[in-house]
Write a protein that holds these residues in place. Structure first.
Motif, short mmCIF file in Angstrom:
data_model
loop_
_atom_site.label_atom_id
_atom_site.label_comp_id
_atom_site.label_asym_id
_atom_site.label_seq_id
_atom_site.Cartn_x
_atom_site.Cartn_y
_atom_site.Cartn_z
N GLY A 162 1.59 8.64 3.29
CA GLY A 162 0.79 9.70 2.67
C GLY A 162 0.14 10.59 3.72
N ASN A 163 -1.15 10.84 3.55
CA ASN A 163 -1.90 11.69 4.48
C ASN A 163 -2.64 10.89 5.55
N ASP A 164 -2.37 9.61 5.64
CA ASP A 164 -3.04 8.78 6.64
C ASP A 164 -2.60 9.18 8.05
N ARG A 165 -3.55 9.15 8.96
CA ARG A 165 -3.29 9.44 10.36
C ARG A 165 -4.13 8.50 11.22
N GLU A 166 -4.11 8.72 12.53
CA GLU A 166 -4.82 7.84 13.45
C GLU A 166 -6.31 7.75 13.12
N THR A 214 -3.37 -0.23 -14.86
CA THR A 214 -4.28 -0.64 -13.78
C THR A 214 -4.96 0.59 -13.23
N THR A 215 -6.13 0.41 -12.65
CA THR A 215 -6.83 1.54 -12.03
C THR A 215 -6.29 1.84 -10.64
N ALA A 216 -5.45 0.96 -10.10
CA ALA A 216 -4.90 1.17 -8.76
C ALA A 216 -3.94 2.36 -8.77
N THR A 217 -4.05 3.19 -7.73
CA THR A 217 -3.12 4.30 -7.54
C THR A 217 -2.33 4.03 -6.25
N ARG A 218 -1.40 4.94 -5.94
CA ARG A 218 -0.61 4.77 -4.72
C ARG A 218 -1.50 4.68 -3.48
N SER A 219 -2.60 5.43 -3.50
CA SER A 219 -3.46 5.48 -2.32
C SER A 219 -4.60 4.47 -2.37
N SER A 220 -4.61 3.58 -3.36
CA SER A 220 -5.66 2.56 -3.42
C SER A 220 -5.53 1.62 -2.23
N ASN A 221 -6.69 1.21 -1.70
CA ASN A 221 -6.71 0.35 -0.52
C ASN A 221 -6.14 -1.03 -0.83
N TYR A 246 0.85 -1.20 0.00
CA TYR A 246 0.00 0.00 0.00
C TYR A 246 0.88 1.24 0.00
N TYR A 247 0.47 2.22 -0.77
CA TYR A 247 1.13 3.51 -0.92
C TYR A 247 2.59 3.37 -1.38
N SER A 248 2.83 2.43 -2.28
CA SER A 248 4.12 2.28 -2.94
C SER A 248 3.90 2.42 -4.44
N ASP A 249 4.98 2.69 -5.15
CA ASP A 249 4.89 2.76 -6.60
C ASP A 249 4.60 1.38 -7.17
N ASP A 250 3.89 1.36 -8.29
CA ASP A 250 3.66 0.09 -8.97
C ASP A 250 4.99 -0.48 -9.45
N PRO A 251 5.14 -1.80 -9.42
CA PRO A 251 6.32 -2.40 -10.05
C PRO A 251 6.22 -2.26 -11.56
N THR A 252 7.27 -2.60 -12.24
CA THR A 252 7.22 -2.62 -13.71
C THR A 252 6.41 -3.84 -14.15
#
Length: 197
Positions: A174-178, A108-115, A77-83
């Motif tokens: 990213g912007n995740d917090r408690e 892919t539709t997945a982004t860095r912030s995708s769950n 989660y919150y990492s760059d996609d591999p090649t």
């Protein structure tokens, strides 16, 4: 194996007897591309028949089947996609991915912030004149990141109330917090105001 259809045979014959069997000729080779090629039968001399000419036939070379399969991939989660990569099954005659135009794109539709979860990796269409292409999409699996929740060390005097314990975090991305936690951890201790030193 080329064959000849006959018209005008007598005595129930399926084929004439040949003094000299005809030979077949075509410009098509094992490596010829998709298309239509003339097939000629020449120099045949039948017994009991006057053969003027053997009408030419057509050899149709049709596309070979080629499957392009996207290889599955994994990232946190919150990492760059591999090649992303793909593999091809069905190339013949020494052909390879250079035969494809344009080069297949993988998205892919997945982004860095995708769950955390699974997301389809799609392969864009490509073409090659000698192949009929089918596509098999892959899967990107987004895995959890490691989040560490910890409580520091505290001290108080005997017969006093416990201080407020604070949970600290290491690993939010990213912007995740408690407040992104569906269930927040709590800190507690077995010590009470009357616990011994």
């Amino acid at each position: 194996e080329f064959t000849i259809d006959y018209y005008g045979l007598k005595n129930g014959e399926d084929a004439p007897a040949w003094a000299t069997r005809p030979s077949f000729q075509t410009d098509a080779t094992h490596a010829s591309g998709v298309g239509c090629y003339t097939v000629k039968a020449i120099n045949g001399v039948p017994v009991n028949y006057d053969l003027g000419e053997i009408t030419s036939g057509i050899l149709s070379i049709i596309p070979a089947s080629l499957a392009i399969k996207v290889n599955d991939a994994v990232r946190q989660y919150y990492s760059d996609d591999p090649t992303f990569s793909y593999s091809c099954n069905g190339f013949v005659n020494g052909d390879d991915e250079r035969m494809l135009t344009p080069t297949p794109t993988l998205t892919t539709t997945a982004t860095r912030s995708s769950n955390v979860g699974t997301y389809e990796i799609k392969v864009g269409e490509t073409s090659s004149p000698n192949y009929s292409i089918s596509y098999i999409n892959g899967t990107l699996t987004v895995t959890p990141r490691t989040l560490v929740a910890s409580v520091g060390n505290y001290e108080r005097l005997y017969n006093e109330e416990n201080p407020a314990f604070e949970v600290k975090y290491d690993g939010f991305a990213g912007n995740d917090r408690e407040n992104n936690l569906s269930l927040k951890p709590t800190a507690n201790t077995a010590a009470t105001s009357t616990s011994n030193v």
